[in-house]
Motif scaffolding. Sequence first.
Motif, PDB file in Angstrom:
ATOM      1  N   THR A   3       0.879  -1.488   0.185  1.00 28.79           N
ATOM      2  CA  THR A   3      -0.208  -0.289  -0.202  1.00 28.79           C
ATOM      3  C   THR A   3       0.781   1.380  -0.187  1.00 28.79           C
ATOM      4  O   THR A   3       0.631   2.060  -0.157  1.00 28.79           O
ATOM      5  CB  THR A   3      -0.789  -0.465   1.522  1.00 28.79           C
ATOM      6  OG1 THR A   3      -1.869  -0.989   0.924  1.00 28.79           O
ATOM      7  CG2 THR A   3      -1.889   1.610   1.133  1.00 28.79           C
ATOM      8  N   ASP A   6       2.290   2.116  -4.000  1.00 27.24           N
ATOM      9  CA  ASP A   6       0.641   2.588  -4.399  1.00 27.24           C
ATOM     10  C   ASP A   6       0.472   3.656  -4.311  1.00 27.24           C
ATOM     11  O   ASP A   6       0.648   4.966  -4.585  1.00 27.24           O
ATOM     12  CB  ASP A   6       0.315   1.498  -4.293  1.00 27.24           C
ATOM     13  CG  ASP A   6       0.035   0.017  -4.883  1.00 27.24           C
ATOM     14  OD1 ASP A   6       1.237  -0.167  -5.674  1.00 27.24           O
ATOM     15  OD2 ASP A   6      -0.994  -0.472  -4.108  1.00 27.24           O
ATOM     16  N   ASP A  39      -2.862  -6.339   8.274  1.00 30.75           N
ATOM     17  CA  ASP A  39      -3.441  -6.669   7.727  1.00 30.75           C
ATOM     18  C   ASP A  39      -3.371  -8.096   7.092  1.00 30.75           C
ATOM     19  O   ASP A  39      -3.543  -9.306   6.766  1.00 30.75           O
ATOM     20  CB  ASP A  39      -3.434  -6.718   5.725  1.00 30.75           C
ATOM     21  CG  ASP A  39      -4.582  -4.866   5.222  1.00 30.75           C
ATOM     22  OD1 ASP A  39      -5.714  -5.281   6.434  1.00 30.75           O
ATOM     23  OD2 ASP A  39      -4.519  -4.775   4.596  1.00 30.75           O
ATOM     24  N   GLU A 132      -4.660   1.147 -11.426  1.00 32.82           N
ATOM     25  CA  GLU A 132      -6.336  -0.028 -11.260  1.00 32.82           C
ATOM     26  C   GLU A 132      -6.824   0.454  -9.940  1.00 32.82           C
ATOM     27  O   GLU A 132      -8.000   0.750  -9.743  1.00 32.82           O
ATOM     28  CB  GLU A 132      -6.038  -0.796 -11.415  1.00 32.82           C
ATOM     29  CG  GLU A 132      -7.241  -1.925 -11.844  1.00 32.82           C
ATOM     30  CD  GLU A 132      -7.009  -2.962 -12.018  1.00 32.82           C
ATOM     31  OE1 GLU A 132      -7.550  -4.160 -12.117  1.00 32.82           O
ATOM     32  OE2 GLU A 132      -6.060  -3.818 -12.491  1.00 32.82           O
ATOM     33  N   ARG A 133      -5.826  -0.204  -8.839  1.00 29.17           N
ATOM     34  CA  ARG A 133      -6.070   0.057  -7.440  1.00 29.17           C
ATOM     35  C   ARG A 133      -7.046   1.803  -7.399  1.00 29.17           C
ATOM     36  O   ARG A 133      -7.486   2.008  -6.558  1.00 29.17           O
ATOM     37  CB  ARG A 133      -5.433  -0.340  -6.735  1.00 29.17           C
ATOM     38  CG  ARG A 133      -5.769  -0.093  -4.966  1.00 29.17           C
ATOM     39  CD  ARG A 133      -4.513  -0.254  -4.476  1.00 29.17           C
ATOM     40  NE  ARG A 133      -4.785  -0.801  -2.933  1.00 29.17           N
ATOM     41  CZ  ARG A 133      -3.724  -1.193  -1.767  1.00 29.17           C
ATOM     42  NH1 ARG A 133      -2.562  -0.940  -1.980  1.00 29.17           N
ATOM     43  NH2 ARG A 133      -4.170  -0.968  -0.970  1.00 29.17           N
ATOM     44  N   TRP A 134      -6.592   3.273  -7.290  1.00 26.99           N
ATOM     45  CA  TRP A 134      -6.431   4.242  -7.582  1.00 26.99           C
ATOM     46  C   TRP A 134      -7.542   3.949  -8.684  1.00 26.99           C
ATOM     47  O   TRP A 134      -9.149   4.869  -7.554  1.00 26.99           O
ATOM     48  CB  TRP A 134      -5.173   4.931  -7.695  1.00 26.99           C
ATOM     49  CG  TRP A 134      -5.843   6.409  -7.648  1.00 26.99           C
ATOM     50  CD1 TRP A 134      -6.421   6.788  -8.669  1.00 26.99           C
ATOM     51  CD2 TRP A 134      -5.647   7.173  -7.098  1.00 26.99           C
ATOM     52  NE1 TRP A 134      -6.188   8.631  -8.805  1.00 26.99           N
ATOM     53  CE2 TRP A 134      -6.083   8.854  -7.044  1.00 26.99           C
ATOM     54  CE3 TRP A 134      -6.240   6.944  -5.065  1.00 26.99           C
ATOM     55  CZ2 TRP A 134      -6.410   9.330  -6.261  1.00 26.99           C
ATOM     56  CZ3 TRP A 134      -6.465   7.898  -4.600  1.00 26.99           C
ATOM     57  CH2 TRP A 134      -6.923   9.378  -5.066  1.00 26.99           C
ATOM     58  N   GLU A 136     -10.384   2.151  -8.899  1.00 29.64           N
ATOM     59  CA  GLU A 136     -10.825   1.587  -8.221  1.00 29.64           C
ATOM     60  C   GLU A 136     -11.573   2.549  -6.974  1.00 29.64           C
ATOM     61  O   GLU A 136     -12.832   1.759  -6.431  1.00 29.64           O
ATOM     62  CB  GLU A 136     -10.710   0.242  -7.913  1.00 29.64           C
ATOM     63  CG  GLU A 136     -10.751  -1.175  -9.523  1.00 29.64           C
ATOM     64  CD  GLU A 136     -10.653  -2.142  -8.996  1.00 29.64           C
ATOM     65  OE1 GLU A 136     -10.418  -2.157  -7.932  1.00 29.64           O
ATOM     66  OE2 GLU A 136     -10.501  -2.742 -10.277  1.00 29.64           O
ATOM     67  N   ARG A 137     -11.053   3.125  -6.695  1.00 27.24           N
ATOM     68  CA  ARG A 137     -10.927   4.418  -5.217  1.00 27.24           C
ATOM     69  C   ARG A 137     -11.265   3.358  -3.941  1.00 27.24           C
ATOM     70  O   ARG A 137     -12.430   2.583  -3.102  1.00 27.24           O
ATOM     71  CB  ARG A 137     -12.651   4.438  -5.583  1.00 27.24           C
ATOM     72  CG  ARG A 137     -12.600   5.921  -6.352  1.00 27.24           C
ATOM     73  CD  ARG A 137     -11.184   6.765  -5.836  1.00 27.24           C
ATOM     74  NE  ARG A 137     -11.270   8.117  -6.545  1.00 27.24           N
ATOM     75  CZ  ARG A 137     -10.610   8.340  -7.488  1.00 27.24           C
ATOM     76  NH1 ARG A 137      -9.574   7.718  -8.057  1.00 27.24           N
ATOM     77  NH2 ARG A 137     -10.467   9.244  -8.564  1.00 27.24           N
ATOM     78  N   GLU A 138     -10.020   2.173  -4.285  1.00 28.86           N
ATOM     79  CA  GLU A 138      -9.579   1.524  -2.890  1.00 28.86           C
ATOM     80  C   GLU A 138     -10.050   2.446  -1.837  1.00 28.86           C
ATOM     81  O   GLU A 138      -9.292   2.859  -1.366  1.00 28.86           O
ATOM     82  CB  GLU A 138      -8.385   0.442  -3.201  1.00 28.86           C
ATOM     83  CG  GLU A 138      -8.241  -0.555  -2.570  1.00 28.86           C
ATOM     84  CD  GLU A 138      -7.897  -0.733  -0.272  1.00 28.86           C
ATOM     85  OE1 GLU A 138      -8.177  -0.923   0.318  1.00 28.86           O
ATOM     86  OE2 GLU A 138      -7.192   0.553  -0.908  1.00 28.86           O
ATOM     87  N   PRO A 139     -11.130   1.724  -0.659  1.00 31.31           N
ATOM     88  CA  PRO A 139     -10.628   2.411   0.267  1.00 31.31           C
ATOM     89  C   PRO A 139      -9.562   3.006   1.401  1.00 31.31           C
ATOM     90  O   PRO A 139      -9.848   4.407   1.383  1.00 31.31           O
ATOM     91  CB  PRO A 139     -11.496   1.765   0.919  1.00 31.31           C
ATOM     92  CG  PRO A 139     -12.957   0.431   0.292  1.00 31.31           C
ATOM     93  CD  PRO A 139     -11.374   0.410  -0.798  1.00 31.31           C
ATOM     94  N   ASP A 158     -17.724   7.694  -1.080  1.00 32.89           N
ATOM     95  CA  ASP A 158     -17.014   6.215  -1.275  1.00 32.89           C
ATOM     96  C   ASP A 158     -17.205   5.920  -0.334  1.00 32.89           C
ATOM     97  O   ASP A 158     -17.172   5.802   1.223  1.00 32.89           O
ATOM     98  CB  ASP A 158     -15.330   6.543  -1.184  1.00 32.89           C
ATOM     99  CG  ASP A 158     -14.950   7.217  -2.793  1.00 32.89           C
ATOM    100  OD1 ASP A 158     -15.534   6.930  -3.550  1.00 32.89           O
ATOM    101  OD2 ASP A 158     -14.275   8.614  -2.307  1.00 32.89           O
TER     102      ASP A 158
END
Length: 201
Positions: A3, A6, A39, A132-134, A136-139, A158
Amino acid sequence: MTTAKDLFIIAMDPQPERSVGQGDLSLALAGAELIDLIDAGTVTVAEDRIVPGEASAPQDRLLGEATALLTRESPHERIEDWLWRRGKDLSAAYQAALEEDGELTRERSGRLSFGSKRVEPADTPGRRAAAERWQEREPVLAALASAIGVEGGASDEDPGLDDDAVTAVVTSVHDAVMELEAVRQRRTIENSAFANLWRGP
């Protein structure tokens, strides 16, 4: 990638309205590391304190360094204290690591062969995964980006974070960034007052 990596790549995208300060980014990177450790089961959060577990060390070198710095004796370290301690110069460490891994490249800022170089993300699977993660607005990524003022971060529409420990980390990142900004403003006022003193009436 992690994370934190990213987040670093997302924070490098041009932001005409506001560039991300290294101090703000370093605090958010420390928070991102902590969330990945949560995690992975490497740590848990009890109230506002980080409690190391018995999970194996992460394969990522920087996450491994973060794990080695955890306070294992009771009372365990508060999240906010961890952000300030681990976050010191952390953005520079991530830039160096990402350059070493080929995720960042140095581009000359001009047509001539001399002059300063700027760093930008390379076209790699890691960058595409972060993008891609961004998109998709990964929380978690969106919340951390929002804390440092990256446009397009978390919004009222969101989905929220569904883990109390992660929420505690993100909240602490927001608080630390605001505290850092308050320190900057206080120094600006003090420096201005000092300059006026020397100029005289």
